[in-house]
Design an enzyme around this catalytic site. Structure first.
Site, PDB file in Angstrom:
ATOM      1  N   MET A  30       0.844  -1.201   0.000  1.00 37.07           N
ATOM      2  CA  MET A  30       0.000   0.000   0.000  1.00 37.07           C
ATOM      3  C   MET A  30       0.879   1.252   0.000  1.00 37.07           C
ATOM      4  O   MET A  30       0.405   2.353   0.285  1.00 37.07           O
ATOM      5  CB  MET A  30      -0.944  -0.012   1.196  1.00 37.07           C
ATOM      6  N   HIS A  37       9.236  -3.506   3.721  1.00 36.54           N
ATOM      7  CA  HIS A  37       8.891  -3.692   2.302  1.00 36.54           C
ATOM      8  C   HIS A  37      10.146  -3.924   1.461  1.00 36.54           C
ATOM      9  O   HIS A  37      10.158  -4.755   0.554  1.00 36.54           O
ATOM     10  CB  HIS A  37       8.188  -2.443   1.749  1.00 36.54           C
TER      11      HIS A  37
HETATM   12  O1  PAF Z   1      -0.233  -5.740   3.642  1.00 33.33           O
HETATM   13  C1  PAF Z   1      -0.612  -4.840   2.868  1.00 33.33           C
HETATM   14  O2  PAF Z   1       0.077  -3.841   2.628  1.00 33.33           O
HETATM   15  C2  PAF Z   1      -1.978  -4.964   2.206  1.00 33.33           C
HETATM   16  O3  PAF Z   1      -2.893  -5.566   3.052  1.00 33.33           O
HETATM   17  C3  PAF Z   1      -1.917  -5.689   0.851  1.00 33.33           C
HETATM   18  C4  PAF Z   1      -1.443  -7.120   0.998  1.00 33.33           C
HETATM   19  C5  PAF Z   1      -0.983  -4.940  -0.087  1.00 33.33           C
HETATM   20  C6  PAF Z   1      -3.306  -5.726   0.229  1.00 33.33           C
HETATM   21  O4  PAF Z   1      -3.819  -4.445   0.029  1.00 33.33           O
END
Ligand code: PAF
EC number: 6.3.2.1
Length: 281
Positions: A30, A37
Site C-alpha cells: 500500500m 517492504h
Molecule cells: O499488507 C498490505 O500492505 C496490504 O494488506 C496488501 C497485501 C498490499 C493488500 O492491500
C-alpha cells in the site's frame, strides 16, 4: 523501473518474461515503504528473474472510521526505494481501475473462519477486502511467486488459504518481520506515532517475549495473557486483543499444541499496532 496504471502493460511485460522462460516475483504493497517492504523486494530479487511491485491503498480493506484518507501516500520516495532495491515494474492503479463498477458491485473473495477472528473481528470486512484485492492483483500480474511480511500473520494465513482453496498457481512466501532497534515492528502506521509513543510502543514486543518465556516455563496461557495485558496497559497501550493460538490455523491453543503464536493488536493513542511472535513449547 517502469511505473504504470495500465493492466495491459503489466500483462504484456509479464507475458514477455514468461515467454523467455523467466520467473516473476510479486510484492503487493500500500506504499509508504519502509525497510520491511524493501526486505520483501530484496528477497524477491533473490528468488526470481524479475520483480513486480504494486502500490494501491485498497479502500475495500478499510472500515468506515479507519485511516483510509490519512494513510500516507509517498509515491516519489517509494519509486526511488523500489528502483534501488531491484524492482523492474510498478503497478499503481486507482480505485476506479481496480473497482470500475464501485465496491458495492464488485465480486469478492471471502476466506471463511480465519478471516472472522482477531483482526477480522475488530475490523469487519477487512480480510474480504484484502483477499479480493490480492486475488485481483494476482490475476493482473500472474506472478510465479508472491511475498508478504510475517508481521501480518493473519493476513498471510488468509492469503495462503485463498491460494490453496482456489488452486492459484502461485507460491506464497512469508518473510520475517523487520524491527526497529527497540524491537518495534516496522509499519507504515508507526509514522502516526510521536517519539514518546514510539518508545512506549516497544513494550509490545517485550510483552510477547515475556509471555513466550513464561508459557515455555509452564505458566498457563490464561495467566500469561492476563500479565501481558497488564504490561501493555502500564506502558500506555489500550489492548484490542492479546491471544495465543496454533500457528497452523489460529485455533485456540490447547495443551497439545506445540507450535504457537502470540498475536497482539493494541492502540497507542489513536494508532492501532499489530505484532506477533511464534514459539514452540
Ligand atoms: O499488507 C498490505 O500492505 C496490504 O494488506 C496488501 C497485501 C498490499 C493488500 O492491500
Amino acid at each position: 523501473m517502469i511505473t504504470t496504471q495500465e493492466i495491459s502493460q503489466i500483462r504484456q511485460q509479464v507475458r514477455a518474461w514468461h515467454a523467455k522462460g523467466e520467473t516473476v516475483a510479486f510484492v503487493p504493497t500500500m506504499g509508504n515503504l519502509h525497510q520491511g517492504h524493501i526486505t520483501l523486494i530484496k528477497e524477491a530479487v533473490k528468488r526470481a528473474d524479475h520483480v513486480v511491485a504494486s502500490i494501491f491503498v485498497n479502500p475495500m480493506q478499510f472500515g468506515q472510521n479507519e485511516d483510509l484518507d490519512a494513510y500516507p501516500r509517498t509515491l516519489a520516495a517509494d519509486q526511488q526505494a523500489l528502483t534501488d532495491a531491484g524492482a523492474e515494474l510498478l503497478f499503481t492503479p486507482t480505485p476506479e481501475i481496480i473497482y470500475p463498477k464501485g465496491m458495492d458491485q464488485q465480486s469478492f473473495v471471502e476466506v471463511p473462519n480465519i478471516s472472522e477472528q482477531l483482526c477480522g473481528a475488530s475490523r469487519p470486512g477487512h480480510f474480504r477486502g484484502v483477499a479480493t484485492v490480492v486475488c485481483k492483483l494476482f490475476n493482473i500480474v500472474q506472478p510465479d511467486i508472491a511475498l508478504f511480511g510475517r508481521k501480518d500473520f493473519q493476513q498471510l494465513l488468509v492469503i495462503e488459504t485463498m491460494v490453496a482453496d482456489l488452486s492459484m498457481p502461485i507460491e506464497i512466501i512469508g518473510v520475517d518481520t523487520i524491527r526497529e532497534a527497540s524491537g518495534l515492528a516496522m509499519s507504515s502506521r508507526n509514522g502516526y506515532l510521536s517519539q514518546a509513543q514510539k518508545d512506549k510502543a516497544a513494550t509490545l514486543k517485550q510483552t510477547m517475549d515475556t509471555m513466550s518465556v513464561a508459557i515455555q516455563q509452564g505458566v498457563s496461557i490464561a495467566n500469561a495473557i492476563q500479565t501481558g495485558n497488564s504490561q501493555l496497559c502500564e506502558a500506555g497501550f489500550r489492548p484490542d486483543y492479546l491471544e495465543v493460538r496454533s500457528t497452523t490455523d489460529l485455533s485456540q491453543a490447547s495443551d497439545e499444541n506445540s507450535s504457537l503464536v502470540i498475536l497482539a493488536a493494541a492502540y497507542m493513542g489513536d494508532t492501532r499496532l499489530i505484532d506477533n511472535l511464534c514459539f514452540t513449547r
